[in-house]
Design a protein around this motif. Structure first.
Motif, short mmCIF file in Angstrom:
data_model
loop_
_atom_site.label_atom_id
_atom_site.label_comp_id
_atom_site.label_asym_id
_atom_site.label_seq_id
_atom_site.Cartn_x
_atom_site.Cartn_y
_atom_site.Cartn_z
N ASP A 174 0.83 -1.21 0.00
CA ASP A 174 0.00 0.00 0.00
C ASP A 174 0.87 1.26 0.00
O ASP A 174 0.57 2.23 -0.70
CB ASP A 174 -0.93 0.01 1.21
CG ASP A 174 -2.00 -1.07 1.15
OD1 ASP A 174 -2.24 -1.59 0.03
OD2 ASP A 174 -2.57 -1.41 2.20
N GLN B 203 3.95 1.55 -1.17
CA GLN B 203 4.59 1.68 -2.48
C GLN B 203 3.58 2.15 -3.54
O GLN B 203 3.95 2.91 -4.44
CB GLN B 203 5.22 0.35 -2.90
CG GLN B 203 6.42 -0.05 -2.07
CD GLN B 203 7.55 0.97 -2.15
OE1 GLN B 203 7.81 1.53 -3.20
NE2 GLN B 203 8.20 1.21 -1.03
N ARG B 204 2.36 1.73 -3.43
CA ARG B 204 1.33 2.20 -4.37
C ARG B 204 1.09 3.70 -4.21
O ARG B 204 0.89 4.41 -5.19
CB ARG B 204 0.03 1.42 -4.17
CG ARG B 204 0.08 0.05 -4.78
CD ARG B 204 -1.27 -0.61 -4.78
NE ARG B 204 -1.15 -1.93 -5.41
CZ ARG B 204 -1.86 -2.98 -5.07
NH1 ARG B 204 -2.76 -2.89 -4.12
NH2 ARG B 204 -1.68 -4.14 -5.67
N GLN B 205 1.10 4.16 -2.97
CA GLN B 205 0.92 5.59 -2.72
C GLN B 205 2.09 6.38 -3.30
O GLN B 205 1.91 7.42 -3.92
CB GLN B 205 0.78 5.87 -1.22
CG GLN B 205 0.53 7.31 -0.89
CD GLN B 205 -0.76 7.83 -1.48
OE1 GLN B 205 -1.78 7.14 -1.45
NE2 GLN B 205 -0.74 9.02 -2.04
N GLU C 75 3.94 5.44 -5.80
CA GLU C 75 3.77 5.39 -7.26
C GLU C 75 2.75 6.42 -7.73
O GLU C 75 2.98 7.12 -8.73
CB GLU C 75 3.32 3.98 -7.68
CG GLU C 75 3.10 3.84 -9.16
CD GLU C 75 2.51 2.50 -9.55
OE1 GLU C 75 2.44 2.22 -10.76
OE2 GLU C 75 2.10 1.73 -8.65
N THR C 76 1.65 6.55 -7.01
CA THR C 76 0.62 7.52 -7.37
C THR C 76 1.18 8.94 -7.30
O THR C 76 0.94 9.77 -8.19
CB THR C 76 -0.60 7.38 -6.44
OG1 THR C 76 -1.08 6.05 -6.51
CG2 THR C 76 -1.71 8.34 -6.83
#
Length: 114
Positions: A65, A67-69, A71-72
């Motif tokens: 989660d 890392q996704r943030q 990336e965003t």
């Protein structure tokens, strides 16, 4: 069904050639106790491993989660870099560059009052 239970119980409780039933033998009782203890320990060990695996899975999910943030956020910055106004803001504010013929005034930071 009851007849089966009776037959099974009779087989276990009927004395063998020496006149002792299987349930009355101390070695059988000890073996069953040891087997029960081994199974209980194995179960507790498996339960501990399951809890540890669950904890690791939860930590990994949190990392995904995070890392996704990141990336965003990076995708948003990339989109902003295509915007000429945003690029100009970065050039002026962070790099302290100016257009030809401009004069930049930098005011001192206000000192804190005691």
């Amino acid at each position: 069904m009851r007849e089966r239970k009776k037959i099974y119980h009779q087989k276990l409780s009927t004395p063998n050639k020496k006149g002792i039933s299987w349930l009355d033998r101390p070695l059988v009782a000890i073996a069953l106790t040891i087997l029960t203890v081994i199974l209980a320990i194995s179960f507790l060990d498996t339960l501990a491993q399951l809890r540890l695996s669950h904890k690791k899975l939860e930590e990994a999910q949190n990392e995904v989660d995070k890392q996704r943030q990141i990336e965003t956020d990076l995708e948003q910055k990339l989109q902003n870099l295509n915007d000429p106004f945003y690029r100009e803001k970065i050039i002026r504010d962070e790099l302290n560059m100016q257009k030809p013929g401009e004069v930049i005034l930098q005011l001192p930071s206000p000192s804190p009052t005691p």
